[in-house]
Design a protein around this motif. Structure first.
Motif, mmCIF file in Angstrom:
data_model
loop_
_atom_site.group_PDB
_atom_site.id
_atom_site.type_symbol
_atom_site.label_atom_id
_atom_site.label_comp_id
_atom_site.label_asym_id
_atom_site.label_seq_id
_atom_site.Cartn_x
_atom_site.Cartn_y
_atom_site.Cartn_z
ATOM 1 N N SER A 137 15.139 32.227 -39.726
ATOM 2 C CA SER A 137 16.282 32.926 -40.327
ATOM 3 C C SER A 137 15.798 33.978 -41.320
ATOM 4 C CB SER A 137 17.208 31.929 -41.030
ATOM 5 O OG SER A 137 17.769 31.004 -40.113
ATOM 6 N N ASN A 138 14.782 33.627 -42.101
ATOM 7 C CA ASN A 138 14.205 34.584 -43.051
ATOM 8 C C ASN A 138 13.753 35.853 -42.339
ATOM 9 O OD1 ASN A 138 14.550 33.007 -45.344
ATOM 10 N ND2 ASN A 138 12.510 32.091 -45.228
ATOM 11 N N ASP A 139 13.068 35.667 -41.222
ATOM 12 C CA ASP A 139 12.562 36.810 -40.485
ATOM 13 C C ASP A 139 13.700 37.715 -40.024
ATOM 14 O OD1 ASP A 139 10.270 38.159 -38.977
ATOM 15 O OD2 ASP A 139 11.637 37.686 -37.332
ATOM 16 N N ARG A 140 14.780 37.117 -39.531
ATOM 17 C CA ARG A 140 15.908 37.914 -39.041
ATOM 18 C C ARG A 140 16.607 38.659 -40.161
ATOM 19 N NH1 ARG A 140 18.820 41.031 -37.771
ATOM 20 N NH2 ARG A 140 20.324 41.184 -36.044
ATOM 21 N N LEU A 141 16.623 38.088 -41.369
ATOM 22 C CA LEU A 141 17.326 38.686 -42.509
ATOM 23 C C LEU A 141 16.393 39.455 -43.437
ATOM 24 C CD1 LEU A 141 20.453 38.379 -43.104
ATOM 25 C CD2 LEU A 141 19.549 36.776 -41.413
ATOM 26 N N CYS A 142 15.139 39.671 -43.014
ATOM 27 C CA CYS A 142 14.156 40.419 -43.813
ATOM 28 C C CYS A 142 13.892 39.765 -45.167
ATOM 29 C CB CYS A 142 14.591 41.871 -44.012
ATOM 30 S SG CYS A 142 14.690 42.814 -42.474
ATOM 31 N N ILE A 143 13.861 38.443 -45.181
ATOM 32 C CA ILE A 143 13.544 37.668 -46.379
ATOM 33 C C ILE A 143 12.111 37.166 -46.249
ATOM 34 C CG2 ILE A 143 14.110 35.572 -47.689
ATOM 35 C CD1 ILE A 143 17.027 35.951 -46.788
ATOM 36 N N PRO A 144 11.310 37.216 -47.311
ATOM 37 C CA PRO A 144 9.914 36.780 -47.219
ATOM 38 C C PRO A 144 9.786 35.320 -46.780
ATOM 39 C CG PRO A 144 10.289 37.978 -49.260
ATOM 40 C CD PRO A 144 11.633 37.742 -48.649
ATOM 41 N N GLN A 145 8.764 35.052 -45.983
ATOM 42 C CA GLN A 145 8.504 33.704 -45.499
ATOM 43 C C GLN A 145 8.173 32.762 -46.655
ATOM 44 O OE1 GLN A 145 8.113 32.896 -41.628
ATOM 45 N NE2 GLN A 145 9.718 34.375 -42.143
ATOM 46 N N ILE A 146 8.633 31.521 -46.537
ATOM 47 C CA ILE A 146 8.288 30.498 -47.526
ATOM 48 C C ILE A 146 7.079 29.703 -47.044
ATOM 49 C CG2 ILE A 146 10.654 30.239 -48.403
ATOM 50 C CD1 ILE A 146 10.764 27.637 -46.599
ATOM 51 N N ASP A 147 6.404 29.057 -47.969
ATOM 52 C CA ASP A 147 5.350 28.102 -47.633
ATOM 53 C C ASP A 147 6.052 26.788 -47.283
ATOM 54 O OD1 ASP A 147 3.399 26.047 -47.723
ATOM 55 O OD2 ASP A 147 2.190 27.132 -49.177
ATOM 56 N N GLU A 148 6.114 26.473 -46.000
ATOM 57 C CA GLU A 148 6.887 25.310 -45.546
ATOM 58 C C GLU A 148 6.372 24.006 -46.143
ATOM 59 O OE1 GLU A 148 6.900 25.498 -41.281
ATOM 60 O OE2 GLU A 148 7.602 27.578 -41.267
ATOM 61 N N LYS A 149 5.071 23.884 -46.273
ATOM 62 C CA LYS A 149 4.508 22.645 -46.822
ATOM 63 C C LYS A 149 4.819 22.506 -48.309
ATOM 64 C CE LYS A 149 0.789 22.127 -43.434
ATOM 65 N NZ LYS A 149 -0.690 22.029 -43.226
ATOM 66 N N SER A 190 39.837 32.508 -28.253
ATOM 67 C CA SER A 190 39.804 33.570 -27.250
ATOM 68 C C SER A 190 39.946 34.967 -27.841
ATOM 69 C CB SER A 190 40.934 33.354 -26.232
ATOM 70 O OG SER A 190 40.803 32.106 -25.579
ATOM 71 N N GLU A 191 40.253 35.073 -29.123
ATOM 72 C CA GLU A 191 40.472 36.380 -29.747
ATOM 73 C C GLU A 191 39.292 36.819 -30.603
ATOM 74 O OE1 GLU A 191 43.464 38.609 -32.935
ATOM 75 O OE2 GLU A 191 43.883 36.545 -32.287
ATOM 76 N N PHE A 192 38.916 35.977 -31.579
ATOM 77 C CA PHE A 192 37.841 36.350 -32.486
ATOM 78 C C PHE A 192 36.474 36.040 -31.883
ATOM 79 C CE2 PHE A 192 41.512 35.360 -35.229
ATOM 80 C CZ PHE A 192 41.650 36.588 -35.852
ATOM 81 N N VAL A 193 35.436 36.709 -32.423
ATOM 82 C CA VAL A 193 34.070 36.553 -31.939
ATOM 83 C C VAL A 193 33.176 36.147 -33.095
ATOM 84 C CG1 VAL A 193 32.074 37.805 -31.035
ATOM 85 C CG2 VAL A 193 34.331 38.193 -30.054
ATOM 86 N N ARG A 194 32.292 35.193 -32.859
ATOM 87 C CA ARG A 194 31.368 34.742 -33.896
ATOM 88 C C ARG A 194 30.073 35.547 -33.898
ATOM 89 N NH1 ARG A 194 26.881 31.790 -33.527
ATOM 90 N NH2 ARG A 194 26.084 30.793 -35.418
ATOM 91 N N ALA A 195 29.464 35.722 -32.716
ATOM 92 C CA ALA A 195 28.155 36.370 -32.654
ATOM 93 C C ALA A 195 27.934 36.932 -31.264
ATOM 94 C CB ALA A 195 27.045 35.374 -32.991
ATOM 95 N N VAL A 196 27.033 37.910 -31.166
ATOM 96 C CA VAL A 196 26.657 38.476 -29.871
ATOM 97 C C VAL A 196 25.142 38.593 -29.805
ATOM 98 C CG1 VAL A 196 28.789 39.781 -29.561
ATOM 99 C CG2 VAL A 196 26.859 40.839 -30.738
ATOM 100 N N LEU A 197 24.622 38.742 -28.586
ATOM 101 C CA LEU A 197 23.194 38.920 -28.383
ATOM 102 C C LEU A 197 22.707 40.123 -29.192
ATOM 103 C CD1 LEU A 197 20.632 38.074 -26.816
ATOM 104 C CD2 LEU A 197 21.320 39.681 -25.028
ATOM 105 N N GLY A 198 21.632 39.913 -29.957
ATOM 106 C CA GLY A 198 21.119 40.968 -30.813
ATOM 107 C C GLY A 198 21.639 40.891 -32.232
ATOM 108 N N GLY A 199 22.659 40.061 -32.453
ATOM 109 C CA GLY A 199 23.205 39.877 -33.796
ATOM 110 C C GLY A 199 22.447 38.805 -34.551
ATOM 111 N N THR A 200 23.172 38.084 -35.405
ATOM 112 C CA THR A 200 22.521 37.079 -36.250
ATOM 113 C C THR A 200 22.903 35.650 -35.861
ATOM 114 O OG1 THR A 200 24.309 37.272 -37.886
ATOM 115 C CG2 THR A 200 22.354 38.653 -38.216
#
Length: 357
Positions: free
Chosen positions: A99-111, A183-193
């Motif tokens: 998610s960080n990568d998609r939102l241009c947020i710096p990676q965390i140290d997972e450990k 059937s009316e509103f849309v949550r997400a599309v390919l290429g989105g978030t």
């Protein structure tokens, strides 16, 4: 594992803990929280556990204006022999970085973050509820904090983890929920978030959710954003259908969140030699299966609800009542097995459970 230096400041006062039978979802918080900051040129710094507290941000902080934020959700359990267990926390840390990568947020140290999480839970272990169906919900999240009104990635961030003792996500608990097909509103599309766990995805879902709630439905089932034909996911869950003995779940397509519980359910089904496939599936196919009495069960999967049987879909002014509105055998078996693994009462053949020591 590498030793991480995490500054700890304990709270001088303790909050009153709610009774287990009074727990809802996400409204009560523990005594402490974890915080860490990012500054361009310095990286992530000052990891610390502090008393739970409000935070102060500049009104121009970019999170308020451009929604650059991500979050995760996982749970902790206390076993009968007083061991603290986490369920596949490394998967949540990996997904947070995706998610960080998609939102241009710096990676965390997972450990580092996992080590901090374990310390935080150890400090607030008395908050872990033990009644059936309860757990300690864990919410890691990152927000952009630079005071700047230009549209660009922030140069500063704050990472936090807060904890909340919770009961069932849905008031129905393990009992079947009713879902409205959107059937009316849309949550997400390919290429989105859609594949990122970011706040904007959930903000865009609120209007449809509000309208569904007014009609007596717990959640909405989202269709694809282009043709509004193929099933994607429920607002807070991935979704599965048992049709004529086979379990089907929508394939990950670039606009569906890859759920940790979803992955676990697929592995469980394969372990039991129950046919399970990931593929595109349309709402029309579901309707045909229902009309032909082949739609045996439907259920949602997610960290918050774990397994949520679906007793009814509402589509095109028609109610599709599944399994007479009752919890199906497979849904119940999956719920009992997965929650048993999570709380230490069932064997864990997959090595999913991590003990906090």
């Amino acid at each position: 594992m590498k030793d991480y230096i995490i500054d700890i400041t304990l709270s001088s006062t303790k909050k009153q803990k709610p009774q287990s039978d009074q727990l809802g979802f996400g409204r009560v918080f523990t005594d402490h929280m974890f915080m860490m900051d990012y500054t361009e040129g310095k990286g992530w710094h000052d990891p610390r556990i502090v008393p739970y507290q409000p935070i102060t941000l500049d009104p121009a902080a970019m999170v308020f204006h451009y929604g650059q934020s991500v979050f995760e959700g996982l749970k902790s359990y206390l076993t009968k022999d007083e061991r603290i267990l986490l369920f596949r926390p490394e998967r949540n840390m990996q997904r947070l970085n995706l998610s960080n990568d998609r939102l241009c947020i710096p990676q965390i140290d997972e450990k580092l973050v996992l080590a901090a999480l374990k310390q935080l839970i150890t400090i607030d272990r008395d908050w872990i509820p033990t009644a059936e169906g309860t757990s300690l919900y864990i919410r890691p999240f990152i927000i952009s904090t630079e005071p700047y009104l230009g549209v660009s990635p922030s140069k500063s961030y704050r990472f936090m983890i807060i904890l909340s003792p919770v009961g069932s996500y849905y008031k129905e608990g393990i009992h079947p929920v009713k879902i409205a097909v959107e059937s009316e509103f849309v949550r997400a599309v390919l290429g989105g978030t859609g594949t990122a766990k970011t706040a904007g995805n959930y903000a865009s879902s609120l209007k449809a959710q509000e309208e569904a709630s007014e009609k007596g439905y717990s959640q909405v089932l989202w269709l694809d954003g282009l043709e509004k034909k193929y099933i994607e996911e429920v607002g807070s869950m991935n979704v599965f259908f048992k049709i004529n003995g086979e379990v089907i779940t929508p394939a990950l397509n670039g606009s569906i969140l890859e759920g940790v519980t979803r992955n676990s359910i697929i592995q469980l089904l394969e372990h039991w030699d129950i046919p399970v496939v990931e593929r595109k599936i349309s709402i029309d196919e579901i309707y045909q299966a229902y009309s032909n009495n082949l739609l045996e069960e439907a259920f949602g999967t997610g960290t918050a609800a774990v397994i949520s049987p679906i007793g009814e879909f509402f589509w095109r002014d028609e109610k599709l009542v599944i399994n007479n509105g009752q919890t199906g055998q497979l849904s119940k078996k999956l719920y009992d097995t997965l929650t048993g693994i999570q709380n230490g009462t069932e064997p864990d053949p997959f090595g999913w459970v991590v003990e906090v020591k």
